[in-house]
Design an enzyme around this catalytic site. Structure first.
Site, PDB file in Angstrom:
ATOM      1  N   SER A  62      -1.487  -1.892 -11.415  1.00 55.38           N
ATOM      2  CA  SER A  62      -1.065  -2.069 -10.023  1.00 55.38           C
ATOM      3  C   SER A  62      -2.215  -1.886  -9.041  1.00 55.38           C
ATOM      4  O   SER A  62      -2.030  -1.970  -7.833  1.00 55.38           O
ATOM      5  CB  SER A  62       0.062  -1.090  -9.693  1.00 55.38           C
ATOM      6  N   THR A 196      -0.115   1.673  -6.099  1.00 51.01           N
ATOM      7  CA  THR A 196      -1.239   2.036  -5.218  1.00 51.01           C
ATOM      8  C   THR A 196      -1.966   3.269  -5.716  1.00 51.01           C
ATOM      9  O   THR A 196      -1.326   4.199  -6.173  1.00 51.01           O
ATOM     10  CB  THR A 196      -0.747   2.426  -3.798  1.00 51.01           C
ATOM     11  N   THR A 214      -4.845  -1.443  -3.814  1.00 51.25           N
ATOM     12  CA  THR A 214      -3.672  -1.922  -4.553  1.00 51.25           C
ATOM     13  C   THR A 214      -3.746  -3.429  -4.726  1.00 51.25           C
ATOM     14  O   THR A 214      -4.468  -4.108  -3.992  1.00 51.25           O
ATOM     15  CB  THR A 214      -2.376  -1.586  -3.779  1.00 51.25           C
ATOM     16  N   ARG A 224       1.858 -11.871   1.838  1.00 50.08           N
ATOM     17  CA  ARG A 224       2.469 -10.565   2.121  1.00 50.08           C
ATOM     18  C   ARG A 224       1.407  -9.473   2.149  1.00 50.08           C
ATOM     19  O   ARG A 224       0.535  -9.398   1.297  1.00 50.08           O
ATOM     20  CB  ARG A 224       3.503 -10.248   1.042  1.00 50.08           C
ATOM     21  N   THR A 247       2.597   5.987  -1.272  1.00 49.77           N
ATOM     22  CA  THR A 247       2.686   5.033  -2.372  1.00 49.77           C
ATOM     23  C   THR A 247       4.150   4.678  -2.553  1.00 49.77           C
ATOM     24  O   THR A 247       5.027   5.479  -2.247  1.00 49.77           O
ATOM     25  CB  THR A 247       2.095   5.638  -3.670  1.00 49.77           C
ATOM     26  N   GLY A 248       4.427   3.469  -3.011  1.00 51.64           N
ATOM     27  CA  GLY A 248       5.810   3.073  -3.215  1.00 51.64           C
ATOM     28  C   GLY A 248       6.121   1.740  -2.588  1.00 51.64           C
ATOM     29  O   GLY A 248       5.254   0.868  -2.510  1.00 51.64           O
TER      30      GLY A 248
END
Length: 336
Positions: A62, A196, A214, A224, A247-248
């Site tokens: 990721s 991330t 990320t 995006r 993060t998330g």
């Protein structure tokens, strides 16, 4: 006479400087940043090299090249770095064909008066700064992409379109009339898709730096940009208060500027753990099922973290390096 007032015992960590804290159990990133600090490098150097290590290691698929292909199968990168002394930020988003995203972000900080460069133009800037063009696609990202196509492009990030995006691939057109309904779906991010590296460093003199890197949400709509390269969302550093990194699910989290909010809570004297928790519970009111976590550290070297509890994600692992620990150490918090 130097008077050190320690916070009352509680969920707070013992305080000592310098401190390196980063999201997830990304050990080599923590070790690299710590080594840079120990050998006399600046806090910004340590953030750049620490996050850059994750780009090289492709942390969890990721971060860096060869992961999270977008809807057209391309991997693009987002990154930022922030200097808490000057409040300067360098960031890149939707960076194509250049592997060292945080390195390019650092060059934005050092060689331009800008904060954020995006897309094709960010890549041209990177080449000017001496970074090579490289293909970010790998066998792994190609297979992720073809698997997704075979699953009728599920999951994806479209809504209110025809054909029905929950059953088929595009190209999509907008529905004539949009019906607004509550989005109550559990985040499409799985816990395996961490998304991330965020890092906060408090130097020995209390200087704060932070950064993120990320490759964004897998199967994202091309163009995006998530929270990671946005100052105050992905991370924030202020040498008068502290630093934070999130993060998330960036699409949700960035609407709340969680890193900025956490730093402001710490400025008011809130314990870092509590500051992190307050940020998470604020987002919960609007998006109870979001996938996300945040790390916080103040200028005395106290630190904490918090995460939102959803099925399959009940604890958050992060790395801490400090003089009180013999080596970079994985720590864990229960989600709230």
């Amino acid at each position: 006479l130097l008077l050190v007032v320690l916070p009352p015992p509680g969920p707070t960590s013992a305080a000592a400087l310098p401190v390196v804290i980063n999201t997830w159990a990304f050990r080599t990133a923590a070790e690299t940043a710590w080594r840079v600090l120990q050998s006399g490098g600046s806090e910004l150097d340590a953030v750049e090299r620490g996050c850059g290590q994750c780009e090289i290691d492709q942390c969890d698929g990721s971060v860096g090249y060869g992961g999270s292909p977008d809807e057209s199968g391309e991997t693009t990168l987002d990154a930022m770095i922030m200097d808490g002394n000057t409040m300067e930020v360098g960031a890149v988003a939707d960076l194509r064909r250049v592997k060292n995203a945080i390195g390019v972000a650092r060059k934005v900080l050092e060689y331009t008066k800008h904060t954020l460069l995006v897309g094709e133009s960010a890549s041209l800037f990177a080449v000017r700064m001496g970074f090579p063009y490289e293909d970010l696609t790998t066998q792994k990202s190609l297979s992720l992409y073809s698997e997704w196509l075979n699953q009728r492009c599920q999951p994806n990030y479209w809504k209110n379109v025809v054909p029905d995006s929950s059953k088929s691939c595009g190209p999509y057109k907008r529905l004539g009339r949009v019906t607004y309904k509550e989005e109550q779906t559990i985040s499409q991010r799985s816990v395996q898709n961490h998304d991330t590296i965020g890092m906060v460093i408090i130097g020995v003199n209390g200087t704060v730096a932070s950064g993120t890197s990320t490759n964004g949400a897998i199967h994202k709509i091309p163009g995006r940009v998530g929270d990671s390269p946005i100052a105050g969302a992905g991370s924030y550093a202020d040498s008068t208060a502290g630093g934070a990194a999130a993060t998330g699910d960036g699409d949700i989290m960035m609407r709340f500027l969680p890193s900025y909010q956490a730093v402001e809570y710490m400025r008011m004297g809130t314990d870092p753990t509590v500051a992190c928790q307050k940020v998470i519970s604020r987002i919960q009111k609007y998006a109870p099922n979001f996938f996300g976590a945040i790390i916080c550290a103040n200028t005395t070297g106290s630190y904490g973290a918090a995460c939102n509890k959803i099925p399959g994600f009940t604890q958050f692992h992060f790395m801490v390096s400090s003089p009180l620990l013999s080596q970079p150490t994985e720590q864990v918090v229960d989600c709230i």
